[in-house]
Design an enzyme around this catalytic site. Structure first.
Site, PDB file in Angstrom:
ATOM      1  N   ALA A  68     -28.587  -5.005 -12.040  1.00 45.09           N
ATOM      2  CA  ALA A  68     -27.366  -6.181 -12.348  1.00 45.09           C
ATOM      3  C   ALA A  68     -26.111  -5.397 -13.120  1.00 45.09           C
ATOM      4  CB  ALA A  68     -28.005  -7.371 -12.936  1.00 45.09           C
ATOM      5  N   HIS A  69     -25.183  -5.598 -12.594  1.00 40.93           N
ATOM      6  CA  HIS A  69     -23.960  -4.841 -13.394  1.00 40.93           C
ATOM      7  C   HIS A  69     -22.712  -5.558 -13.121  1.00 40.93           C
ATOM      8  CE1 HIS A  69     -24.309  -2.900  -9.649  1.00 40.93           C
ATOM      9  NE2 HIS A  69     -23.132  -2.438  -9.880  1.00 40.93           N
ATOM     10  N   ALA A  70     -21.508  -5.113 -13.717  1.00 39.58           N
ATOM     11  CA  ALA A  70     -20.281  -5.685 -13.636  1.00 39.58           C
ATOM     12  C   ALA A  70     -19.397  -4.318 -13.945  1.00 39.58           C
ATOM     13  CB  ALA A  70     -19.894  -6.972 -14.064  1.00 39.58           C
TER      14      ALA A  70
END
Length: 148
Positions: A68-70
């Site tokens: 999970a990342h942005a």
């Protein structure tokens, strides 16, 4: 490699045997670890959820594993990781790699500084035995030993 992953997983960034009802809660757990460990603000967690909603389940990078990342942003206070093992697997909508039992949150201050960290993480995640041991871990010391 050893120090890099342990350093990236700051105090408060590891959650074991967590319960998530869906992909969103699983990502929020990873985000919570990043916030608790002082790596990001809560807005970054929402950015990770938004990225998933916008781009789909590409975050499921291997069987049972989501990253999970942005995008790097002002919400990222320092580069780091969070690690969440789920008590029950969750479907993210990635036919090839669902269901997910390990969610790793990644926060990076820019597009370059986390390259070495990703190399170390890849090395760990390619070791099926270590990943299985991570999923079985019941305490932080076991996780710290596995990532070092």
């Amino acid at each position: 490699m050893s120090g890099l992953l342990n350093q990236a997983l700051a105090e408060g960034s590891i959650t074991l045997k967590a319960k998530a009802n869906d992909w969103k809660q699983a990502i929020e757990l990873a985000g919570s670890g990043l916030v608790t460990s002082g790596r990001t603000t809560a807005s970054y967690t929402q950015a990770m959820v938004d990225a998933f909603e916008e781009l789909g389940p590409y975050m499921v990078i291997a069987p049972g594993i989501a990253l999970a990342h942005a995008r790097p942003s002002a919400e990222v206070l320092s580069t780091g990781l969070s690690l969440v093992t789920l008590s029950e697997p969750v479907h993210f909508g990635n036919i090839a790699n669902d269901p997910v039992r390990l969610v790793i949150g990644l926060a990076a201050t820019d597009h370059d500084t986390h390259v070495d960290l990703m190399a170390s993480l890849s090395e760990l995640l390619m070791d099926v035995m270590k990943v299985n041991m991570l999923l079985q871990a019941t305490n932080l010391e076991e996780v710290r030993t596995l990532v070092s």
